[in-house]
Design an enzyme around this catalytic site. Sequence first.
Site, mmCIF file in Angstrom:
data_model
loop_
_atom_site.group_PDB
_atom_site.id
_atom_site.type_symbol
_atom_site.label_atom_id
_atom_site.label_comp_id
_atom_site.label_asym_id
_atom_site.label_seq_id
_atom_site.Cartn_x
_atom_site.Cartn_y
_atom_site.Cartn_z
ATOM 1 N N GLY A 90 -7.054 7.724 54.482
ATOM 2 C CA GLY A 90 -8.147 6.867 54.912
ATOM 3 C C GLY A 90 -7.830 5.974 56.088
ATOM 4 N N GLY A 145 -5.871 3.521 56.084
ATOM 5 C CA GLY A 145 -4.437 3.269 56.125
ATOM 6 C C GLY A 145 -3.712 4.299 56.972
ATOM 7 N N SER A 153 -13.381 -6.885 51.862
ATOM 8 C CA SER A 153 -14.621 -6.117 51.883
ATOM 9 C C SER A 153 -15.802 -7.077 51.949
ATOM 10 C CB SER A 153 -14.733 -5.267 50.609
ATOM 11 O OG SER A 153 -16.042 -4.754 50.440
ATOM 12 N N TYR A 192 -14.571 -5.502 41.362
ATOM 13 C CA TYR A 192 -14.173 -5.157 42.740
ATOM 14 C C TYR A 192 -14.440 -6.338 43.671
ATOM 15 C CZ TYR A 192 -14.061 -2.761 47.265
ATOM 16 O OH TYR A 192 -13.779 -2.412 48.557
#
Length: 299
Positions: free
Chosen positions: A23, A25, A149, A175
């Site tokens: 991803g 990363g 996020s 999350y």
Amino acid sequence: MWTTANIPDLTGKTAIVTGGNTGVGYETVKALYKAGATVIVAARDYGKAQAAIDAIQAAGPGRGQMSVGLLNLANLTSIGTFADAVKTDYNSLDILVNNAGVMIPPASTTDDGYELQFGVNFLGHFALTGHLLPLLQQAAHARVVTVSSGAAIRVDGIDFDNLRLEKPYDAWREYAVSKLADILFTRELDRKASGILSVAAHPGVTRTDLQRHIPAEELAGLFARFDTVMEPWQGALPQLYTATAPGIAGGAFYGPDGDQEFSGYPALSHYNTPAMQDEQLAARLWDYATEVTGIHFSF
């Protein structure tokens, strides 16, 4: 419009990217390597991390170096073992990208008993940063980038009595709590750590393996709501920007510059809530993390 073409020469710099095998990363590792940095790809699976390195090298030449570091952010002992190995091999650390994460898994805990998202996304990175602080302090202008996020705006605080699945599990709430914790950690670290730039970033709406726990039909419907769903190379830009660009503001939050920060190119985020600015909450979270991890940052 900032892109990887704007990354300065990183020759002689050492970087760690957690979750660097996939991803955003992976794209972060690739860009830092191409710019000349020595990059440690920190991941749970050696084979997957080495395959990522092989793919990056096969895609084109870079001026840096890459190596694998085994790291399980869901296990505090593993984090200490990884950090000890890094401290044996390196004298300083210029860039730490706390990138790895998990999103809305089935209810589960880390090896140390914490709700998995809180434990990996925040607590593991808190412990890792604390272990590596001596190396960061040895670098001239070290940066710690913690990936959060936009979901952080969904919650107005942290329930310290529900960090071990004590209450009924709400995957999206947990999350969001973990990502709020990342922002609070970023700002508290920047307040405490003289000489180290601590900053947060988010990737907007980016298609990656992070969404693997969302059923395919639900994910397709979710993505259909957005005009643009970015690919990982673009989603990685905010964290690359904060890791390398001049003029980055300590304690700030960066993301894409498009409508509602769903897509675009790096800029200061407009996401802001009272909880994200709550210094008392940040201090309480820091004390909690210090107590449960046993990691005391030495400033």
